[in-house]
Design a protein around this motif. Structure first.
Motif, PDB file in Angstrom:
ATOM      1  N   VAL A  69       8.164  -5.720   6.750  1.00  0.00           N
ATOM      2  CA  VAL A  69       6.719  -6.014   6.081  1.00  0.00           C
ATOM      3  C   VAL A  69       6.588  -4.750   5.362  1.00  0.00           C
ATOM      4  O   VAL A  69       5.610  -4.754   4.285  1.00  0.00           O
ATOM      5  CB  VAL A  69       5.875  -6.287   7.355  1.00  0.00           C
ATOM      6  CG1 VAL A  69       5.697  -5.274   8.341  1.00  0.00           C
ATOM      7  CG2 VAL A  69       4.499  -6.757   6.598  1.00  0.00           C
ATOM      8  N   GLU A  70       6.780  -3.563   5.921  1.00  0.00           N
ATOM      9  CA  GLU A  70       6.424  -2.390   5.098  1.00  0.00           C
ATOM     10  C   GLU A  70       6.941  -2.262   3.808  1.00  0.00           C
ATOM     11  O   GLU A  70       6.248  -1.721   2.888  1.00  0.00           O
ATOM     12  CB  GLU A  70       7.053  -0.943   5.925  1.00  0.00           C
ATOM     13  CG  GLU A  70       6.143  -0.685   7.338  1.00  0.00           C
ATOM     14  CD  GLU A  70       6.649   0.347   8.106  1.00  0.00           C
ATOM     15  OE1 GLU A  70       7.020   1.424   7.362  1.00  0.00           O
ATOM     16  OE2 GLU A  70       6.823   0.219   9.291  1.00  0.00           O
ATOM     17  N   HIS A  71       8.388  -2.600   3.443  1.00  0.00           N
ATOM     18  CA  HIS A  71       9.019  -2.713   2.217  1.00  0.00           C
ATOM     19  C   HIS A  71       8.257  -3.593   1.445  1.00  0.00           C
ATOM     20  O   HIS A  71       7.919  -3.476   0.022  1.00  0.00           O
ATOM     21  CB  HIS A  71      10.342  -2.994   2.416  1.00  0.00           C
ATOM     22  CG  HIS A  71      11.137  -1.853   2.694  1.00  0.00           C
ATOM     23  ND1 HIS A  71      11.391  -0.858   2.169  1.00  0.00           N
ATOM     24  CD2 HIS A  71      11.912  -1.858   4.083  1.00  0.00           C
ATOM     25  CE1 HIS A  71      12.132  -0.064   2.870  1.00  0.00           C
ATOM     26  NE2 HIS A  71      12.621  -0.706   3.987  1.00  0.00           N
ATOM     27  N   LEU A  72       7.856  -4.949   1.946  1.00  0.00           N
ATOM     28  CA  LEU A  72       7.299  -5.857   1.195  1.00  0.00           C
ATOM     29  C   LEU A  72       5.813  -5.382   0.798  1.00  0.00           C
ATOM     30  O   LEU A  72       5.240  -5.692  -0.402  1.00  0.00           O
ATOM     31  CB  LEU A  72       6.976  -7.245   2.021  1.00  0.00           C
ATOM     32  CG  LEU A  72       8.286  -7.682   2.464  1.00  0.00           C
ATOM     33  CD1 LEU A  72       8.143  -8.889   3.257  1.00  0.00           C
ATOM     34  CD2 LEU A  72       9.234  -8.131   1.566  1.00  0.00           C
ATOM     35  N   GLU A  73       5.123  -4.703   1.759  1.00  0.00           N
ATOM     36  CA  GLU A  73       3.830  -4.291   1.126  1.00  0.00           C
ATOM     37  C   GLU A  73       4.032  -3.055   0.141  1.00  0.00           C
ATOM     38  O   GLU A  73       3.113  -3.083  -0.758  1.00  0.00           O
ATOM     39  CB  GLU A  73       3.056  -3.873   2.347  1.00  0.00           C
ATOM     40  CG  GLU A  73       2.666  -4.836   3.405  1.00  0.00           C
ATOM     41  CD  GLU A  73       2.013  -4.410   4.838  1.00  0.00           C
ATOM     42  OE1 GLU A  73       1.072  -4.865   5.269  1.00  0.00           O
ATOM     43  OE2 GLU A  73       2.486  -2.955   5.159  1.00  0.00           O
ATOM     44  N   ALA A  74       4.672  -2.338   0.393  1.00  0.00           N
ATOM     45  CA  ALA A  74       5.152  -1.329  -0.794  1.00  0.00           C
ATOM     46  C   ALA A  74       5.465  -1.878  -2.077  1.00  0.00           C
ATOM     47  O   ALA A  74       5.065  -1.309  -3.148  1.00  0.00           O
ATOM     48  CB  ALA A  74       6.142  -0.167  -0.176  1.00  0.00           C
ATOM     49  N   ASN A  75       6.310  -2.966  -1.746  1.00  0.00           N
ATOM     50  CA  ASN A  75       6.754  -3.655  -3.219  1.00  0.00           C
ATOM     51  C   ASN A  75       5.328  -4.194  -3.932  1.00  0.00           C
ATOM     52  O   ASN A  75       5.384  -4.184  -5.032  1.00  0.00           O
ATOM     53  CB  ASN A  75       7.696  -4.635  -2.927  1.00  0.00           C
ATOM     54  CG  ASN A  75       9.063  -4.230  -2.680  1.00  0.00           C
ATOM     55  OD1 ASN A  75       9.458  -2.945  -3.037  1.00  0.00           O
ATOM     56  ND2 ASN A  75       9.922  -5.146  -2.145  1.00  0.00           N
ATOM     57  N   ALA A  76       4.636  -4.850  -3.093  1.00  0.00           N
ATOM     58  CA  ALA A  76       3.502  -5.484  -3.620  1.00  0.00           C
ATOM     59  C   ALA A  76       2.607  -4.415  -4.283  1.00  0.00           C
ATOM     60  O   ALA A  76       1.809  -4.753  -5.405  1.00  0.00           O
ATOM     61  CB  ALA A  76       2.759  -6.430  -2.523  1.00  0.00           C
TER      62      ALA A  76
END
Length: 319
Positions: free
Chosen positions: A91-98
């Motif tokens: 989820v941290e990677h997904l938030e950073a990507n977003a």
């Protein structure tokens, strides 16, 4: 990240025609289906990317698990797709990507996806792929593309799908970064894509190879029951039938984009798709212990595939 990367709403979302109720196969597989809807939500036509159906084949035990190719997405739409290194909680990677303006594809457990109600939601663990479009960690809300639509989950499902109550997984999920508008689509991209997949088509009739395996598997399915049947047919008849239906869509597209005569190949591909669904029903009866012999039907499927793929290749100048 509480803004949507693609301006779309869960309420009133209308899927692409590839997922229409009139289709033989309303879904193909999680990866193709989500890309159909992402491209659709971006206002792009996903049909050209389905040219990969022409190069599908049978490996002796299963049909190609079709995927829209990264090189095709780049050429056709200027979209770059690349695997990323996963070293934090997903989820941290997904938030950073977003936050960086990037979409992501991510493998998750369908157990936590409410859009699978009636098939696996909160009853069965299985791997699938989604594209998050809105992630609100504070409110624990996720909006995402999956299968044939655009959906929302929250609360326990949010925590479950991202494993927030579990230790960091020892085997991280596969995540891709998706960059939109990296380049201007190439003017002759579709020509290059469709010709490449036709050149790379199976050197043997893949439907005939599939047919041989289906007949071999009748006895095994007759003693394996419905659980085995469902696992088996997804990788065999469903993927074959869905690929054939997509190939028919591409033939219709080709007809209107510089390849006259290719629409005549579409009915043959659709007959393969319809027959795959019919054979699937017959094999379900075999799994219930009944005697079936789909040999003739499978022969007709193989003949129709051969005629249609040959016609499409001839029209595209591929031998």
């Amino acid at each position: 990240m509480t803004r949507r990367l693609i301006d779309v709403q869960v309420e009133g979302y209308v899927p692409h025609a590839i997922h229409g109720a009139d289709r033989v196969w309303t879904e193909t597989n999680c990866y193709v289906d989500l890309w159909v809807e992402v491209l659709h939500a971006l206002g792009l036509d996903p049909v050209p990317a389905a040219a990969c159906a022409f190069s599908a084949r049978f490996d002796g035990s299963q049909w190609t698990f079709l995927k829209f190719k990264p090189e095709d997405l780049f050429a056709l739409y200027g979209i770059e797709v690349a695997e990323m290194n996963v070293w934090r909680r997903p989820v941290e990677h997904l938030e950073a990507n977003a936050e960086a303006g990037l979409l992501s594809t991510v493998e998750v457990d369908a157990f936590w996806l409410p859009d699978t109600e009636g098939t696996g939601y909160r009853t069965e663990h299985s791997k699938t792929t989604i594209v998050p479009n809105l992630i609100d960690g504070e409110s624990e809300v996720l909006e995402y593309f999956h299968n044939s639509g655009y959906h929302r989950l929250a609360a326990d499902d949010f925590r479950g799908v991202f494993g927030l109550d579990d230790p960091l997984p020892t085997w991280p999920p596969y995540i891709e970064q998706v960059r939109l508008g990296v380049s201007v689509p190439e003017c002759d991209a579709f020509d290059a894509v469709v010709r490449r997949h036709l050149r790379n088509r199976s050197t043997v009739n893949p439907v005939r190879a599939l047919a041989e395996r289906v007949l071999e598997d009748v006895d095994q399915l007759s003693t394996g029951g419905m659980e085995l049947f469902h696992r088996w047919t997804f990788g065999v008849l469903r993927q074959c039938g869905a690929s054939a239906e997509l190939a028919a869509d591409v033939c219709d597209y080709m007809e209107n984009h510089g390849y006259p005569g290719t629409a005549k190949a579409a009915p043959g591909f659709r007959s393969v798709s319809e027959a795959a669904k019919s054979v699937q029903f017959r094999m379900a009866r075999a799994a219930r212990g009944r005697t079936v012999d789909p040999g003739e039907q499978l022969d007709r499927m193989a003949d129709a595939w051969d005629e249609s793929i040959t016609a499409a290749a001839r029209a595209a100048g591929s031998r």
